[in-house]
Design a protein around this motif. Structure first.
Motif, PDB file in Angstrom:
ATOM      1  N   MET A 148     -28.169   3.360  22.164  1.00  0.00           N
ATOM      2  CA  MET A 148     -27.877   3.653  20.762  1.00  0.00           C
ATOM      3  C   MET A 148     -26.567   2.987  20.359  1.00  0.00           C
ATOM      4  O   MET A 148     -25.562   3.103  21.063  1.00  0.00           O
ATOM      5  CB  MET A 148     -27.779   5.172  20.546  1.00  0.00           C
ATOM      6  N   ALA A 149     -26.553   2.275  19.249  1.00  0.00           N
ATOM      7  CA  ALA A 149     -25.362   1.573  18.799  1.00  0.00           C
ATOM      8  C   ALA A 149     -24.274   2.566  18.398  1.00  0.00           C
ATOM      9  O   ALA A 149     -24.553   3.659  17.904  1.00  0.00           O
ATOM     10  CB  ALA A 149     -25.692   0.662  17.628  1.00  0.00           C
ATOM     11  N   MET A 150     -23.023   2.158  18.605  1.00  0.00           N
ATOM     12  CA  MET A 150     -21.882   3.013  18.278  1.00  0.00           C
ATOM     13  C   MET A 150     -21.009   2.344  17.231  1.00  0.00           C
ATOM     14  O   MET A 150     -20.830   1.122  17.238  1.00  0.00           O
ATOM     15  CB  MET A 150     -21.063   3.308  19.534  1.00  0.00           C
ATOM     16  N   LYS A 151     -20.431   3.151  16.338  1.00  0.00           N
ATOM     17  CA  LYS A 151     -19.532   2.632  15.326  1.00  0.00           C
ATOM     18  C   LYS A 151     -18.155   2.380  15.936  1.00  0.00           C
ATOM     19  O   LYS A 151     -17.826   2.905  17.006  1.00  0.00           O
ATOM     20  CB  LYS A 151     -19.428   3.607  14.156  1.00  0.00           C
ATOM     21  N   VAL A 152     -17.350   1.610  15.213  1.00  0.00           N
ATOM     22  CA  VAL A 152     -16.065   1.182  15.757  1.00  0.00           C
ATOM     23  C   VAL A 152     -15.165   2.372  16.098  1.00  0.00           C
ATOM     24  O   VAL A 152     -14.482   2.367  17.128  1.00  0.00           O
ATOM     25  CB  VAL A 152     -15.365   0.206  14.780  1.00  0.00           C
ATOM     26  N   LYS A 153     -15.171   3.404  15.249  1.00  0.00           N
ATOM     27  CA  LYS A 153     -14.319   4.559  15.521  1.00  0.00           C
ATOM     28  C   LYS A 153     -14.772   5.285  16.785  1.00  0.00           C
ATOM     29  O   LYS A 153     -13.942   5.752  17.584  1.00  0.00           O
ATOM     30  CB  LYS A 153     -14.334   5.515  14.332  1.00  0.00           C
ATOM     31  N   GLU A 154     -16.073   5.361  16.984  1.00  0.00           N
ATOM     32  CA  GLU A 154     -16.605   6.017  18.176  1.00  0.00           C
ATOM     33  C   GLU A 154     -16.238   5.253  19.435  1.00  0.00           C
ATOM     34  O   GLU A 154     -15.877   5.847  20.456  1.00  0.00           O
ATOM     35  CB  GLU A 154     -18.129   6.141  18.059  1.00  0.00           C
ATOM     36  N   VAL A 155     -16.320   3.939  19.358  1.00  0.00           N
ATOM     37  CA  VAL A 155     -15.970   3.106  20.511  1.00  0.00           C
ATOM     38  C   VAL A 155     -14.482   3.232  20.814  1.00  0.00           C
ATOM     39  O   VAL A 155     -14.073   3.319  21.987  1.00  0.00           O
ATOM     40  CB  VAL A 155     -16.340   1.632  20.247  1.00  0.00           C
ATOM     41  N   ALA A 156     -13.660   3.236  19.767  1.00  0.00           N
ATOM     42  CA  ALA A 156     -12.215   3.354  19.957  1.00  0.00           C
ATOM     43  C   ALA A 156     -11.866   4.660  20.661  1.00  0.00           C
ATOM     44  O   ALA A 156     -11.060   4.683  21.604  1.00  0.00           O
ATOM     45  CB  ALA A 156     -11.505   3.277  18.609  1.00  0.00           C
ATOM     46  N   HIS A 177     -10.772  -4.371  15.979  1.00  0.00           N
ATOM     47  CA  HIS A 177     -10.847  -5.336  14.882  1.00  0.00           C
ATOM     48  C   HIS A 177     -10.224  -6.668  15.307  1.00  0.00           C
ATOM     49  O   HIS A 177     -10.745  -7.739  14.972  1.00  0.00           O
ATOM     50  CB  HIS A 177     -10.128  -4.790  13.651  1.00  0.00           C
ATOM     51  N   HIS A 178      -9.114  -6.579  16.046  1.00  0.00           N
ATOM     52  CA  HIS A 178      -8.444  -7.798  16.515  1.00  0.00           C
ATOM     53  C   HIS A 178      -9.323  -8.543  17.513  1.00  0.00           C
ATOM     54  O   HIS A 178      -9.463  -9.767  17.434  1.00  0.00           O
ATOM     55  CB  HIS A 178      -7.111  -7.437  17.162  1.00  0.00           C
ATOM     56  N   TYR A 179      -9.951  -7.815  18.428  1.00  0.00           N
ATOM     57  CA  TYR A 179     -10.845  -8.448  19.407  1.00  0.00           C
ATOM     58  C   TYR A 179     -11.993  -9.171  18.693  1.00  0.00           C
ATOM     59  O   TYR A 179     -12.429 -10.245  19.115  1.00  0.00           O
ATOM     60  CB  TYR A 179     -11.417  -7.402  20.367  1.00  0.00           C
ATOM     61  N   ASP A 180     -12.478  -8.561  17.628  1.00  0.00           N
ATOM     62  CA  ASP A 180     -13.551  -9.172  16.841  1.00  0.00           C
ATOM     63  C   ASP A 180     -13.037 -10.439  16.158  1.00  0.00           C
ATOM     64  O   ASP A 180     -13.692 -11.492  16.176  1.00  0.00           O
ATOM     65  CB  ASP A 180     -14.054  -8.160  15.813  1.00  0.00           C
ATOM     66  N   ALA A 181     -11.848 -10.354  15.572  1.00  0.00           N
ATOM     67  CA  ALA A 181     -11.288 -11.477  14.816  1.00  0.00           C
ATOM     68  C   ALA A 181     -11.051 -12.705  15.684  1.00  0.00           C
ATOM     69  O   ALA A 181     -11.240 -13.845  15.235  1.00  0.00           O
ATOM     70  CB  ALA A 181      -9.980 -11.049  14.143  1.00  0.00           C
ATOM     71  N   ILE A 182     -10.666 -12.496  16.954  1.00  0.00           N
ATOM     72  CA  ILE A 182     -10.384 -13.641  17.839  1.00  0.00           C
ATOM     73  C   ILE A 182     -11.612 -14.060  18.646  1.00  0.00           C
ATOM     74  O   ILE A 182     -11.536 -14.967  19.474  1.00  0.00           O
ATOM     75  CB  ILE A 182      -9.200 -13.338  18.786  1.00  0.00           C
ATOM     76  N   GLY A 183     -12.739 -13.385  18.406  1.00  0.00           N
ATOM     77  CA  GLY A 183     -13.972 -13.758  19.094  1.00  0.00           C
ATOM     78  C   GLY A 183     -14.072 -13.268  20.520  1.00  0.00           C
ATOM     79  O   GLY A 183     -14.915 -13.727  21.284  1.00  0.00           O
ATOM     80  N   LEU A 184     -13.226 -12.317  20.894  1.00  0.00           N
ATOM     81  CA  LEU A 184     -13.255 -11.781  22.256  1.00  0.00           C
ATOM     82  C   LEU A 184     -14.366 -10.752  22.420  1.00  0.00           C
ATOM     83  O   LEU A 184     -15.088 -10.754  23.420  1.00  0.00           O
ATOM     84  CB  LEU A 184     -11.898 -11.155  22.592  1.00  0.00           C
ATOM     85  N   LEU A 185     -14.507  -9.878  21.443  1.00  0.00           N
ATOM     86  CA  LEU A 185     -15.544  -8.848  21.477  1.00  0.00           C
ATOM     87  C   LEU A 185     -16.132  -8.717  20.075  1.00  0.00           C
ATOM     88  O   LEU A 185     -15.591  -8.011  19.229  1.00  0.00           O
ATOM     89  CB  LEU A 185     -14.967  -7.503  21.946  1.00  0.00           C
ATOM     90  N   VAL A 186     -17.222  -9.414  19.859  1.00  0.00           N
ATOM     91  CA  VAL A 186     -17.882  -9.415  18.549  1.00  0.00           C
ATOM     92  C   VAL A 186     -19.063  -8.448  18.602  1.00  0.00           C
ATOM     93  O   VAL A 186     -19.946  -8.595  19.450  1.00  0.00           O
ATOM     94  CB  VAL A 186     -18.381 -10.819  18.178  1.00  0.00           C
ATOM     95  N   PRO A 187     -19.084  -7.422  17.755  1.00  0.00           N
ATOM     96  CA  PRO A 187     -20.193  -6.456  17.785  1.00  0.00           C
ATOM     97  C   PRO A 187     -21.531  -7.146  17.539  1.00  0.00           C
ATOM     98  O   PRO A 187     -21.618  -8.093  16.754  1.00  0.00           O
ATOM     99  CB  PRO A 187     -19.851  -5.476  16.668  1.00  0.00           C
ATOM    100  N   ASP A 188     -22.557  -6.665  18.206  1.00  0.00           N
ATOM    101  CA  ASP A 188     -23.876  -7.284  18.092  1.00  0.00           C
ATOM    102  C   ASP A 188     -24.504  -7.101  16.717  1.00  0.00           C
ATOM    103  O   ASP A 188     -25.431  -7.819  16.352  1.00  0.00           O
ATOM    104  CB  ASP A 188     -24.813  -6.717  19.168  1.00  0.00           C
ATOM    105  N   GLU A 189     -23.986  -6.132  15.975  1.00  0.00           N
ATOM    106  CA  GLU A 189     -24.596  -5.873  14.660  1.00  0.00           C
ATOM    107  C   GLU A 189     -23.535  -5.438  13.654  1.00  0.00           C
ATOM    108  O   GLU A 189     -22.590  -4.727  13.995  1.00  0.00           O
ATOM    109  CB  GLU A 189     -25.658  -4.777  14.789  1.00  0.00           C
ATOM    110  N   TYR A 215     -20.265  -2.088   8.350  1.00  0.00           N
ATOM    111  CA  TYR A 215     -19.913  -1.298   9.525  1.00  0.00           C
ATOM    112  C   TYR A 215     -20.255  -2.066  10.806  1.00  0.00           C
ATOM    113  O   TYR A 215     -21.376  -2.566  10.957  1.00  0.00           O
ATOM    114  CB  TYR A 215     -20.646   0.042   9.521  1.00  0.00           C
ATOM    115  N   ARG A 216     -19.295  -2.128  11.713  1.00  0.00           N
ATOM    116  CA  ARG A 216     -19.541  -2.765  13.015  1.00  0.00           C
ATOM    117  C   ARG A 216     -20.304  -1.797  13.914  1.00  0.00           C
ATOM    118  O   ARG A 216     -19.918  -0.633  14.043  1.00  0.00           O
ATOM    119  CB  ARG A 216     -18.212  -3.138  13.682  1.00  0.00           C
ATOM    120  N   LEU A 217     -21.359  -2.291  14.569  1.00  0.00           N
ATOM    121  CA  LEU A 217     -22.148  -1.480  15.489  1.00  0.00           C
ATOM    122  C   LEU A 217     -22.132  -2.140  16.867  1.00  0.00           C
ATOM    123  O   LEU A 217     -22.504  -3.312  17.007  1.00  0.00           O
ATOM    124  CB  LEU A 217     -23.584  -1.328  14.987  1.00  0.00           C
TER     125      LEU A 217
END
Length: 248
Positions: A1-9, A20-32, A38-40
């Motif tokens: 089940m996909a998780m929202k950014v707050k849940e993952v944090a 958000h920073h990991y996403d911005a630099i391409g290190l960890l881009v959410p699959d959806e 909303y990042r999932l």
């Protein structure tokens, strides 16, 4: 089940801003990402995040972590085994220090005597051999892996490679009379970095080590200096500057 950014944090014990920073630099881009923005995060994303945090615990810079985990040759199982060895070694070191603390507390109460050697038995500030292995595996080994890959090329591929390298060497040779940290020198070294990155992953330590090899290995020095005397030394210095600027 996909998780929202707050849940993952909350799950990982890090901030939403960090994700958000990991996403911005391409290190960890959410699959959806939903239509609402909303990042999932998928199970695959969470596995990658775990690996990223293991490397962060070893003080690897984010730029290097990204290069390591995104490389086709990265073996997650191997990385987990090495991380486990490092943590076990650290746990054993902490256990030894706790034992010394317990004895010291008892000595302070007059319950036992300690020799001078026993007072310092738990302290060891040398780097863990497993941490050294981790840095060798994902640092200097990049140079050796690249050398092996170059050796596997066909003669035609090697010829095209030589022509491409020669063009960059010529541009660098024209700059060798200037400062290695000059903008034009760093721009040329960046071009060289992009070129060698076709054959391996080069984190800062590997870039610096490769530049040093150009001077330490007479074969490299002779080849490079054909394009201009002192070019190998100039590239070493310029690559050291470039490597320093790669740090986040």
């Amino acid at each position: 089940m996909a998780m929202k950014v707050k849940e993952v944090a909350e799950l990982a014990g890090i901030s939403v801003r960090t994700l958000h920073h990991y996403d911005a630099i391409g290190l960890l881009v959410p699959d959806e990402v939903t239509e609402a923005g909303y990042r999932l995060y998928s199970e695959r994303n969470l596995e990658l995040l775990q690996q990223i945090l293991f490397f962060k615990a070893l003080d690897f810079p984010l730029k290097q972590i990204k290069e390591i985990v995104s490389h086709p040759s990265f073996d997650r199982q191997e990385a987990l085994q090495l991380h486990r060895s490092i943590l076990l070694e650290k746990r054993n070191r902490l256990d030894r220090m706790l034992a010394v603390i317990d004895k010291t507390m008892k000595q302070a109460k007059g319950e036992l005597e300690m020799t001078q050697e026993e007072k310092f038995a738990g302290f060891d500030f040398s780097r863990s051999p497993y941490e050294q292995e981790a840095r060798r595996r994902w640092g200097d080994e990049a140079v050796e892996r690249s050398k092996a890959k170059l050796g596997s090329l066909t003669k035609e591929e090697q010829s095209r490679l030589s022509e491409g390298a020669g063009e960059i060497f010529t541009r660098l040779a024209a700059l060798r009379g200037g400062a290695p940290d000059a903008p034009e020198a760093q721009a040329a070294i960046h071009e060289w970095y992009l070129f060698i990155s076709k054959f391996g992953v080069y984190p800062p330590e590997a870039v610096r080590g490769l530049g040093q090899m150009y001077v330490d290995d007479v074969r490299f020095t002779q080849n490079i200096d054909k394009h201009g005397e002192g070019l190998a030394a100039f590239m070493r210095d310029a690559m050291a500057v470039y490597a320093g600027r790669m740090q986040p």
